[in-house]
Design a protein around this motif. Structure first.
Motif, short mmCIF file in Angstrom:
data_model
loop_
_atom_site.label_atom_id
_atom_site.label_comp_id
_atom_site.label_asym_id
_atom_site.label_seq_id
_atom_site.Cartn_x
_atom_site.Cartn_y
_atom_site.Cartn_z
N GLU A 58 -4.54 90.59 25.30
CA GLU A 58 -5.13 89.34 25.80
C GLU A 58 -5.34 88.35 24.66
N ILE A 59 -5.82 88.86 23.53
CA ILE A 59 -6.05 87.98 22.37
C ILE A 59 -4.74 87.36 21.91
N ASN A 60 -3.69 88.20 21.88
CA ASN A 60 -2.40 87.72 21.41
C ASN A 60 -1.83 86.66 22.35
N LEU A 61 -2.14 86.76 23.67
CA LEU A 61 -1.65 85.78 24.63
C LEU A 61 -2.46 84.49 24.60
N LYS A 62 -3.79 84.66 24.48
CA LYS A 62 -4.68 83.51 24.64
C LYS A 62 -5.15 82.91 23.33
N SER A 63 -4.93 83.59 22.23
CA SER A 63 -5.40 83.08 20.95
C SER A 63 -4.22 83.01 19.98
N SER A 64 -4.50 82.98 18.69
CA SER A 64 -3.45 82.86 17.69
C SER A 64 -3.05 84.22 17.17
N ARG A 65 -1.85 84.24 16.56
CA ARG A 65 -1.38 85.50 15.97
C ARG A 65 -2.31 85.93 14.84
N GLU A 66 -2.84 84.94 14.10
CA GLU A 66 -3.74 85.28 12.99
C GLU A 66 -4.99 85.99 13.52
N THR A 67 -5.51 85.51 14.65
CA THR A 67 -6.70 86.16 15.24
C THR A 67 -6.36 87.58 15.67
N ALA A 68 -5.20 87.73 16.31
CA ALA A 68 -4.80 89.07 16.76
C ALA A 68 -4.57 89.99 15.57
N ASN A 69 -3.94 89.43 14.51
CA ASN A 69 -3.70 90.25 13.31
C ASN A 69 -5.01 90.68 12.67
N TYR A 70 -5.96 89.73 12.61
CA TYR A 70 -7.29 90.07 12.07
C TYR A 70 -7.97 91.13 12.93
N TYR A 71 -7.83 91.00 14.24
CA TYR A 71 -8.47 91.96 15.17
C TYR A 71 -7.92 93.36 14.98
N ILE A 72 -6.58 93.47 14.87
CA ILE A 72 -5.98 94.80 14.75
C ILE A 72 -6.26 95.44 13.40
N ASN A 73 -6.41 94.58 12.37
CA ASN A 73 -6.61 95.13 11.03
C ASN A 73 -8.09 95.28 10.65
N THR A 74 -8.98 94.91 11.58
CA THR A 74 -10.41 95.12 11.31
C THR A 74 -11.01 96.02 12.37
N VAL A 75 -11.13 95.48 13.59
CA VAL A 75 -11.78 96.24 14.67
C VAL A 75 -10.99 97.50 15.00
N MET A 76 -9.69 97.33 15.30
CA MET A 76 -8.91 98.49 15.74
C MET A 76 -8.63 99.46 14.60
N LYS A 77 -8.42 98.93 13.41
CA LYS A 77 -8.18 99.83 12.28
C LYS A 77 -9.42 100.64 11.96
N ARG A 78 -10.61 100.00 12.10
CA ARG A 78 -11.85 100.73 11.87
C ARG A 78 -12.03 101.83 12.92
#
Length: 438
Positions: free
Chosen positions: A130-150
């Motif tokens: 959803e983030i990747n569709l509705k927001s920017s790639r940078e936001t999605a990249n930050y999300y996957i490398n912080t929240v999901m990676k943690r």
């Protein structure tokens, strides 16, 4: 006297029979105990194998999620999404199996805890889309490398706890088996006083039984290690073939280049060149990670990648980016599952395989031995295969023409010593290509 001797013989016979019965009961109980130990041992081995498989699958989901962010092809993104769903189904089935079949309540609790963490993680993966569709790639990249990676790190720690728990149980079982060996030896010595032949036979039986357990366990451990290595190879090859398929390749390029780099590295060792670096382990990892050399092409648009003509200066500059991006992507994907030394080999191959011996290459214009050895070997293998293969912008060169070009670039594009080693391999390479085209 005769009566006393008869009574003594009767007593000895009774004692011997009782002893044999007791020892027989003891050995039977020991056999049953060993069967139970073996069953439990197998269960823990399965548990440990599944932990490793779960870890591989979850990291594969993370890698696919990350790859989706860098892909511009809707079909590839959809294919990745289907792969994620299939991995999710397999993971859930594995957790379901263990919730019903584990005999150890503590381990059940550990699996339940990691399953809860996984459910939170996979729900975040859905949110990532959803983030990747509705927001920017940078936001999605930050999300996957912080929240999901943690969250991935938490899951990995939980899986390590399960693996450690299983290892502890395996060690306890092995210690119990060792203790039973000592107890049995004492029983055998004691019983030998009354019935040497019987105890000797039981001892042979027991020794054979023990050897079978050890042999079986060692074979399972070896099979277990081989399965993990094959799983890693398949994951790496799958990622590489996914990228290669975008420009019309079928995965053969990555297989051929992996074969070439291994052949060249082994020939350098035979010639006594770079032997301080080219250990058997280094060559194995060089071969394993060679298929990832062009993984950075996932960030290059199809209009450039599939252009059936010479690239413009601007297009070529955008194509160059695949080296730096490839090194970064490889580092992100492998950093949590491989050692820093192995990650460096993979990252160096992806980043520097277009550098040239004379310093005229890219992305950084390195020259000579400043270029990592793995990338210098990869460069020869990659160019040779590109020359002898059909591409969207050219026909395949003849073998002799390809060899002539490689030779002409010795000392310019390529390390001269690597070129010399490569030409020593001409018969092997010609035979290999003839077999693959047959």
């Amino acid at each position: 006297m005769k009566g006393k001797i008869k009574r003594l013989l009767k007593v000895m016979l009774v004692v011997c029979v009782i002893n044999i019965l007791l020892v027989s009961c003891f050995l039977w109980n020991l056999y049953q105990t060993r069967r139970n130990y073996e069953k439990i041992l197998n269960q823990y081995i399965v548990s440990e194998e599944d932990v490793l498989r779960l870890s591989e699958s979850i990291y594969r989901i993370q890698a696919l999620s990350l790859s989706q962010l860098f892909s511009t092809d809707d079909e590839i993104i959809a294919s990745m999404a289907e792969d994620i769903k299939e991995l999710d189904r397999d993971i859930r089935e594995t957790f379901s199996y263990h919730s019903e079949n584990l005999i150890d309540d503590d381990e059940k609790d550990l699996f339940h805890e990691v399953y809860s963490d996984y459910i939170r993680y996979i729900s975040q993966q859905g949110m990532l889309s959803e983030i990747n569709l509705k927001s920017s790639r940078e936001t999605a990249n930050y999300y996957i490398n912080t929240v999901m990676k943690r969250q991935l790190s938490d899951i990995n720690e939980d899986l390590k706890d399960i693996s450690s728990y299983a290892q502890e149980k395996i060690e306890v079982i092995r210690n119990n088996l060792n203790r039973s060996n000592h107890i049995t030896n004492v029983a055998v010595v004691f019983a030998a006083i009354f019935s040497v032949s019987t105890i000797a036979g039981l001892l042979v039986l027991f020794t054979k039984f023990s050897d079978n357990i050890i042999i079986s366990y060692n074979e399972e451990q070896k099979q277990h290690e081989d399965d993990i290595i094959r799983m890693q190879h398949k994951t790496i090859e799958g990622m590489a073939e996914l990228v290669e398929s975008r420009d019309g390749e079928t995965g053969e390029h990555v297989k051929r280049t992996a074969y070439y780099v291994e052949l060249i590295a082994e020939q350098l060792v035979r010639m006594g060149i770079y032997t301080d670096i080219l250990t058997p382990e280094y060559i194995e990892y060089l071969k394993r990670y060679a298929p990832l050399h062009d993984v950075g092409k996932i960030v290059v648009s199809d209009t450039i990648l599939l252009k059936p003509a010479r690239l413009t200066k601007d297009e070529f500059e955008r194509m160059k980016v695949h080296t730096v991006e490839g090194g970064r992507i490889v580092g992100q994907i492998l950093s949590d599952i491989e050692t820093p030394e192995r990650v460096k080999i993979a990252s160096d191959i992806a980043t520097y395989h277009h550098e040239k011996w004379d310093g005229s290459g890219y992305p950084y214009g390195l020259s000579g031995r400043d270029i990592p050895l793995c990338a210098r070997i990869m460069s020869v293998a990659d160019v040779f295969d590109a020359l002898t293969s059909v591409r969207c912008y050219k026909e395949a060169y003849s073998l002799q023409s390809a060899y002539d070009i490689i030779e002409s670039e010795s000392g310019k594009q390529f390390d001269p010593q690597i070129v010399n080693a490569f030409f020593e391999l001409k018969p092997s390479i010609n035979e290999y290509l003839a077999q693959r085209s047959a």
